[in-house]
Design a protein around this motif. Structure first.
Motif, PDB file in Angstrom:
ATOM      1  N   GLU A  46       0.828  -1.206   0.000  1.00 24.09           N
ATOM      2  CA  GLU A  46       0.000   0.000   0.000  1.00 24.09           C
ATOM      3  C   GLU A  46       0.867   1.263   0.000  1.00 24.09           C
ATOM      4  O   GLU A  46       0.549   2.239  -0.687  1.00 24.09           O
ATOM      5  CB  GLU A  46      -0.947   0.012   1.199  1.00 24.09           C
ATOM      6  CG  GLU A  46      -1.897   1.187   1.227  1.00 24.09           C
ATOM      7  CD  GLU A  46      -2.741   1.330  -0.038  1.00 24.09           C
ATOM      8  OE1 GLU A  46      -3.027   2.495  -0.411  1.00 24.09           O
ATOM      9  OE2 GLU A  46      -3.118   0.332  -0.670  1.00 24.09           O
ATOM     10  N   ALA A  47       1.977   1.255   0.728  1.00 27.15           N
ATOM     11  CA  ALA A  47       2.873   2.420   0.756  1.00 27.15           C
ATOM     12  C   ALA A  47       3.486   2.667  -0.621  1.00 27.15           C
ATOM     13  O   ALA A  47       3.596   3.819  -1.057  1.00 27.15           O
ATOM     14  CB  ALA A  47       3.962   2.213   1.801  1.00 27.15           C
ATOM     15  N   LEU A  52       3.685   5.899  -5.603  1.00 19.35           N
ATOM     16  CA  LEU A  52       3.607   6.012  -7.063  1.00 19.35           C
ATOM     17  C   LEU A  52       2.449   6.907  -7.489  1.00 19.35           C
ATOM     18  O   LEU A  52       2.582   7.723  -8.399  1.00 19.35           O
ATOM     19  CB  LEU A  52       3.501   4.629  -7.705  1.00 19.35           C
ATOM     20  CG  LEU A  52       4.732   3.725  -7.535  1.00 19.35           C
ATOM     21  CD1 LEU A  52       4.451   2.343  -8.101  1.00 19.35           C
ATOM     22  CD2 LEU A  52       5.964   4.339  -8.163  1.00 19.35           C
ATOM     23  N   THR A  53       1.317   6.770  -6.831  1.00 18.39           N
ATOM     24  CA  THR A  53       0.158   7.607  -7.139  1.00 18.39           C
ATOM     25  C   THR A  53       0.478   9.079  -6.889  1.00 18.39           C
ATOM     26  O   THR A  53       0.179   9.943  -7.710  1.00 18.39           O
ATOM     27  CB  THR A  53      -1.058   7.179  -6.293  1.00 18.39           C
ATOM     28  OG1 THR A  53      -1.374   5.823  -6.588  1.00 18.39           O
ATOM     29  CG2 THR A  53      -2.267   8.062  -6.565  1.00 18.39           C
ATOM     30  N   THR A  54       1.108   9.357  -5.768  1.00 14.03           N
ATOM     31  CA  THR A  54       1.474  10.723  -5.400  1.00 14.03           C
ATOM     32  C   THR A  54       2.396  11.359  -6.431  1.00 14.03           C
ATOM     33  O   THR A  54       2.370  12.564  -6.644  1.00 14.03           O
ATOM     34  CB  THR A  54       2.162  10.724  -4.015  1.00 14.03           C
ATOM     35  OG1 THR A  54       1.247  10.200  -3.059  1.00 14.03           O
ATOM     36  CG2 THR A  54       2.587  12.111  -3.596  1.00 14.03           C
ATOM     37  N   HIS A  55       3.190  10.524  -7.101  1.00 10.05           N
ATOM     38  CA  HIS A  55       4.143  11.037  -8.078  1.00 10.05           C
ATOM     39  C   HIS A  55       3.611  10.961  -9.511  1.00 10.05           C
ATOM     40  O   HIS A  55       4.375  11.049 -10.466  1.00 10.05           O
ATOM     41  CB  HIS A  55       5.483  10.327  -7.931  1.00 10.05           C
ATOM     42  CG  HIS A  55       6.209  10.770  -6.703  1.00 10.05           C
ATOM     43  ND1 HIS A  55       5.984  10.202  -5.480  1.00 10.05           N
ATOM     44  CD2 HIS A  55       7.106  11.761  -6.523  1.00 10.05           C
ATOM     45  CE1 HIS A  55       6.729  10.816  -4.590  1.00 10.05           C
ATOM     46  NE2 HIS A  55       7.416  11.770  -5.188  1.00 10.05           N
ATOM     47  N   GLY A  56       2.310  10.794  -9.666  1.00  7.88           N
ATOM     48  CA  GLY A  56       1.682  10.910 -10.967  1.00  7.88           C
ATOM     49  C   GLY A  56       1.744   9.679 -11.850  1.00  7.88           C
ATOM     50  O   GLY A  56       1.434   9.763 -13.032  1.00  7.88           O
ATOM     51  N   ASN A  62       0.334  -2.165 -11.942  1.00  4.56           N
ATOM     52  CA  ASN A  62       1.425  -2.868 -12.619  1.00  4.56           C
ATOM     53  C   ASN A  62       2.783  -2.388 -12.147  1.00  4.56           C
ATOM     54  O   ASN A  62       3.699  -3.187 -11.953  1.00  4.56           O
ATOM     55  CB  ASN A  62       1.313  -2.719 -14.139  1.00  4.56           C
ATOM     56  CG  ASN A  62       0.224  -3.590 -14.708  1.00  4.56           C
ATOM     57  OD1 ASN A  62      -0.064  -4.662 -14.194  1.00  4.56           O
ATOM     58  ND2 ASN A  62      -0.397  -3.120 -15.762  1.00  4.56           N
ATOM     59  N   ARG A  63       2.922  -1.089 -11.968  1.00  4.41           N
ATOM     60  CA  ARG A  63       4.217  -0.551 -11.525  1.00  4.41           C
ATOM     61  C   ARG A  63       4.534  -0.984 -10.098  1.00  4.41           C
ATOM     62  O   ARG A  63       5.676  -1.253  -9.767  1.00  4.41           O
ATOM     63  CB  ARG A  63       4.223   0.972 -11.617  1.00  4.41           C
ATOM     64  CG  ARG A  63       4.003   1.530 -12.998  1.00  4.41           C
ATOM     65  CD  ARG A  63       5.279   1.575 -13.822  1.00  4.41           C
ATOM     66  NE  ARG A  63       5.006   2.121 -15.132  1.00  4.41           N
ATOM     67  CZ  ARG A  63       5.459   3.276 -15.567  1.00  4.41           C
ATOM     68  NH1 ARG A  63       6.241   4.013 -14.827  1.00  4.41           N
ATOM     69  NH2 ARG A  63       5.145   3.689 -16.780  1.00  4.41           N
ATOM     70  N   ALA A  95      13.300   5.007  -9.825  1.00  3.25           N
ATOM     71  CA  ALA A  95      13.288   5.946 -10.959  1.00  3.25           C
ATOM     72  C   ALA A  95      12.592   5.320 -12.161  1.00  3.25           C
ATOM     73  O   ALA A  95      11.801   5.978 -12.848  1.00  3.25           O
ATOM     74  CB  ALA A  95      14.717   6.361 -11.318  1.00  3.25           C
ATOM     75  N   ALA A  96      12.855   4.040 -12.407  1.00  5.67           N
ATOM     76  CA  ALA A  96      12.198   3.351 -13.528  1.00  5.67           C
ATOM     77  C   ALA A  96      10.696   3.262 -13.301  1.00  5.67           C
ATOM     78  O   ALA A  96       9.913   3.435 -14.234  1.00  5.67           O
ATOM     79  CB  ALA A  96      12.794   1.959 -13.716  1.00  5.67           C
ATOM     80  N   ALA A  97      10.281   3.021 -12.077  1.00  2.60           N
ATOM     81  CA  ALA A  97       8.843   2.931 -11.781  1.00  2.60           C
ATOM     82  C   ALA A  97       8.153   4.275 -11.967  1.00  2.60           C
ATOM     83  O   ALA A  97       6.973   4.326 -12.314  1.00  2.60           O
ATOM     84  CB  ALA A  97       8.632   2.426 -10.352  1.00  2.60           C
ATOM     85  N   LEU A  98       8.885   5.359 -11.767  1.00  2.00           N
ATOM     86  CA  LEU A  98       8.303   6.697 -11.902  1.00  2.00           C
ATOM     87  C   LEU A  98       8.313   7.219 -13.335  1.00  2.00           C
ATOM     88  O   LEU A  98       7.597   8.163 -13.647  1.00  2.00           O
ATOM     89  CB  LEU A  98       9.062   7.689 -11.013  1.00  2.00           C
ATOM     90  CG  LEU A  98       8.904   7.487  -9.512  1.00  2.00           C
ATOM     91  CD1 LEU A  98       9.823   8.435  -8.757  1.00  2.00           C
ATOM     92  CD2 LEU A  98       7.457   7.655  -9.073  1.00  2.00           C
ATOM     93  N   ARG A  99       9.114   6.587 -14.198  1.00  2.00           N
ATOM     94  CA  ARG A  99       9.199   7.043 -15.590  1.00  2.00           C
ATOM     95  C   ARG A  99       7.875   6.861 -16.298  1.00  2.00           C
ATOM     96  O   ARG A  99       7.170   5.880 -16.106  1.00  2.00           O
ATOM     97  CB  ARG A  99      10.263   6.231 -16.335  1.00  2.00           C
ATOM     98  CG  ARG A  99      11.444   7.074 -16.687  1.00  2.00           C
ATOM     99  CD  ARG A  99      12.474   6.289 -17.455  1.00  2.00           C
ATOM    100  NE  ARG A  99      13.618   6.170 -16.572  1.00  2.00           N
ATOM    101  CZ  ARG A  99      14.215   5.046 -16.227  1.00  2.00           C
ATOM    102  NH1 ARG A  99      13.824   3.903 -16.723  1.00  2.00           N
ATOM    103  NH2 ARG A  99      15.221   5.050 -15.409  1.00  2.00           N
TER     104      ARG A  99
END
Length: 124
Positions: A46-47, A52-56, A62-63, A95-99
């Motif tokens: 959940e964290a 990831l949601t917070t960072h758009g 999937n991420r 970083a890859a998850a946020l791309r």
């Protein structure tokens, strides 16, 4: 992520991680055990989803799965070979998850600066 990996590599978390990986291998031939080992919701998952949601990130489920799978691989390697997971490896996976997905139009903009990873507190 740093806290999550430390928890999985030390003390009771190490013992549990070793048992989980051993059972995962056994579950290949045991469908009943496989069903028991299906990933469950927990505070760590959940964290990561919230981070990831917070960072758009738009493909959060999937991420989240991919990021946690990568971390599991790093943890497994350290369980087998000793040592700690390097911060740089974690940073690279985050970083890859946020791309943004290839083919999308422009970078993801959240209007916020990403938080350092040490602010992400999770438990397994």
């Amino acid at each position: 992520m740093v806290l999550l990996t430390r928890q999985r590599l030390t003390g009771e978390g190490r013992r549990r991680s070793l048992a989980r990986h051993a059972r995962a291998v056994e579950s290949v031939r045991d469908p009943e055990l496989r069903q028991i080992l299906v990933p469950r919701e927990n505070a760590g998952r959940e964290a990561v989803r919230l981070f990831l949601t917070t960072h758009g990130v738009t493909d959060v489920e999937n991420r989240t799965h991919t990021l946690l799978t990568c971390i599991d691989g790093l943890v497994f390697d350290r369980l087998v070979n000793g040592g700690e997971v390097q911060r740089e490896a974690l940073d690279g996976h985050v970083a890859a998850a946020l791309r943004q997905d290839p083919g999308a139009h422009g970078p993801v903009r959240t209007g916020r600066k990403p938080q350092p990873l040490h602010h992400l507190r999770t438990s397994c």
